[in-house]
Scaffold this motif. Structure first.
Motif, PDB file in Angstrom:
ATOM      1  N   PRO A 131       0.794  -1.236   0.000  1.00 54.43           N
ATOM      2  CA  PRO A 131       0.000   0.000   0.000  1.00 54.43           C
ATOM      3  C   PRO A 131       0.824   1.282   0.000  1.00 54.43           C
ATOM      4  CG  PRO A 131      -1.000  -1.603   1.474  1.00 54.43           C
ATOM      5  CD  PRO A 131       0.317  -2.182   1.052  1.00 54.43           C
ATOM      6  N   ASP A 132       2.053   1.234   0.527  1.00 49.70           N
ATOM      7  CA  ASP A 132       2.885   2.441   0.528  1.00 49.70           C
ATOM      8  C   ASP A 132       3.665   2.626  -0.764  1.00 49.70           C
ATOM      9  OD1 ASP A 132       4.711   0.399   0.765  1.00 49.70           O
ATOM     10  OD2 ASP A 132       5.756   1.223   2.513  1.00 49.70           O
ATOM     11  N   GLY A 133       3.462   1.747  -1.747  1.00 51.31           N
ATOM     12  CA  GLY A 133       4.130   1.857  -3.033  1.00 51.31           C
ATOM     13  C   GLY A 133       5.412   1.068  -3.153  1.00 51.31           C
ATOM     14  N   SER A 134       5.902   0.479  -2.078  1.00 51.37           N
ATOM     15  CA  SER A 134       7.122  -0.321  -2.145  1.00 51.37           C
ATOM     16  C   SER A 134       6.832  -1.637  -2.864  1.00 51.37           C
ATOM     17  CB  SER A 134       7.676  -0.572  -0.746  1.00 51.37           C
ATOM     18  OG  SER A 134       6.741  -1.271   0.054  1.00 51.37           O
ATOM     19  N   PRO A 135       7.836  -2.195  -3.546  1.00 48.53           N
ATOM     20  CA  PRO A 135       7.568  -3.356  -4.403  1.00 48.53           C
ATOM     21  C   PRO A 135       7.359  -4.655  -3.632  1.00 48.53           C
ATOM     22  CG  PRO A 135       9.910  -2.834  -4.418  1.00 48.53           C
ATOM     23  CD  PRO A 135       9.229  -1.729  -3.654  1.00 48.53           C
TER      24      PRO A 135
END
Length: 401
Positions: free
Chosen positions: A346-350
């Protein structure tokens, strides 16, 4: 000449939505569908063009590919929302008015500010004069005309983010006789996992794109790009995808904005200085537990829907709920027959999982084409648009005690 002002009924509530991009259209369709049986509420959408700009396909328009022409008025048909074509030239947040084309004034009771971002050509000398951008359909068509007239030569794509990668790949595939150079401060695909990043780099290499990472463009000339350190790259065309900026209208209106000019919002997406103004998409500085959201279509449409839900709740005498959103994917096209999709937390990390090749192409096309059926469903079933990943613990904002 004095501006012409339109007035509504004394008992009516006027909602004006500025911008008919992905977020603005989501807000307009969602809100209009919910209030269309309430004659006291009027929804007006203001946009500079009648044609809907498919921002996710502009790299295709830039290479001369024909796309379907989507009409904003037609997309709004059946909702009861009124469409006004014109450029927004000023907002008076105290008087609650919007000036259009300098000769028309629209009053509002509630404003939804969705004027999206543009390519930032102001930071580097020469970019404003010599670079092509992908800020609008018209910009992309200008680039398409230039590329079609180049029999050979070098195209420099400045900016190694996802827009730069997609543009470089599309140009290289469509015009194999052109040399394409992708330059940027960061490595392309820097936010992807090793597998997805390696696939992206291999695809660019297969297409013949020369990638120059860790370089900074300091000046543009009519026929060259100058890099920090004195190196110069000859260029017959430059595509500028390095950074975005928002319209200065919000700051000029006296709305509280951040250092990038984005409207500061409360958890319900209302302006912290003018609560009758809602900010959505690229125009808003929306804080989640992981930080300030970055503008994408996947997050833009939910902000538009949530603003509509908040307005509807307020009109019914209820309190709006806080907005929460978690990212879930990063789809990147690599020409027409290749793509990579990085799934994210959800925080954009892969995450570890990604799609590549034909499966990724089908996934990317489904995502790109999804707004139209989504708008259509919302017309008939407004609640269908109110589902998106909330992000769990990643999106919780801890308030100071």
């Amino acid at each position: 000449m004095s501006a012409r002002q339109e007035t509504g009924t004394a008992s009516g509530h006027r909602v004006v939505i500025l911008g008919a991009g992905y977020a603005g259209m989501a807000a307009a369709v969602q809100l209009a569908a919910r209030v269309q049986r309430r004659q006291e509420v009027r929804v007006t959408v203001v946009n500079a063009q009648e044609r809907f700009a498919e921002r996710m396909r502009l790299h295709m328009t830039a290479t001369g590919q024909r796309l379907a022409e989507l009409s904003v008025p037609e997309l709004l048909e059946g909702t009861g929302a009124q469409f006004v074509r014109g450029w927004v030239t000023a907002v008076d947040a105290d008087a609650k008015t919007v000036r259009i084309d300098d000769d028309r004034v629209l009053p509002y009771d509630t404003l939804v500010y969705g004027l999206g971002g543009l390519a930032d050509t102001s930071a580097v000398p020469g970019a404003e004069d010599y670079a092509y951008t992908l800020s609008s359909t018209q910009d992309a068509e200008l680039l398409a005309d230039r590329l079609a007239r180049l029999g050979s030569g070098t195209v420099v794509v400045a900016g190694s983010g996802l827009t730069g990668v997609e543009s470089a790949a599309e140009i290289a595939e469509r015009y194999p006789r052109l040399s394409v150079v992708l330059v940027g401060r960061q490595e392309s695909g820097a936010a992807m996992n090793p597998k997805a990043k390696a696939y992206l780099h291999a695809a660019l290499d297969r297409l013949g794109v020369q990638v120059r990472a860790g370089v900074e463009v300091v000046k543009l000339l009519p026929d060259a790009v100058e890099l920090a350190g004195g190196e110069s790259i000859a260029a017959d065309a430059v595509v500028w995808t390095s950074g975005t900026r928002v319209s200065p209208l919000a700051a000029a209106a006296g709305l509280a904005v951040d250092e990038h000019g984005r409207i500061l919002t409360d958890p319900a997406l209302r302006s912290v200085s003018h609560p009758e103004v809602y900010a959505i998409g690229d125009a808003a500085a929306i804080r989640q537990g992981y930080g300030i959201m970055h503008g994408t279509c996947q997050s833009g449409m939910p902000t538009g829907v949530h603003a509509a839900l908040s307005i509807d709740r307020v009109l019914r005498g209820k309190q709006p709920k806080p907005f929460r959103f978690g990212y879930y994917h990063t789809p990147v096209s690599l020409g027409r027959d290749d793509a990579v999709v990085q799934f994210t937390r959800p925080d954009g990390s892969p995450r570890r999982i990604c799609l590549t090749g034909r499966m990724a192409v089908r996934y990317k096309e489904t995502v790109t084409a999804s707004p139209w059926p989504t708008y259509g469903r919302m017309k008939k079933m407004p609640a269908s648009g109110a589902f998106w990943p909330r992000g769990g613990r990643f999106t919780r904002v801890r308030r100071a005690k």
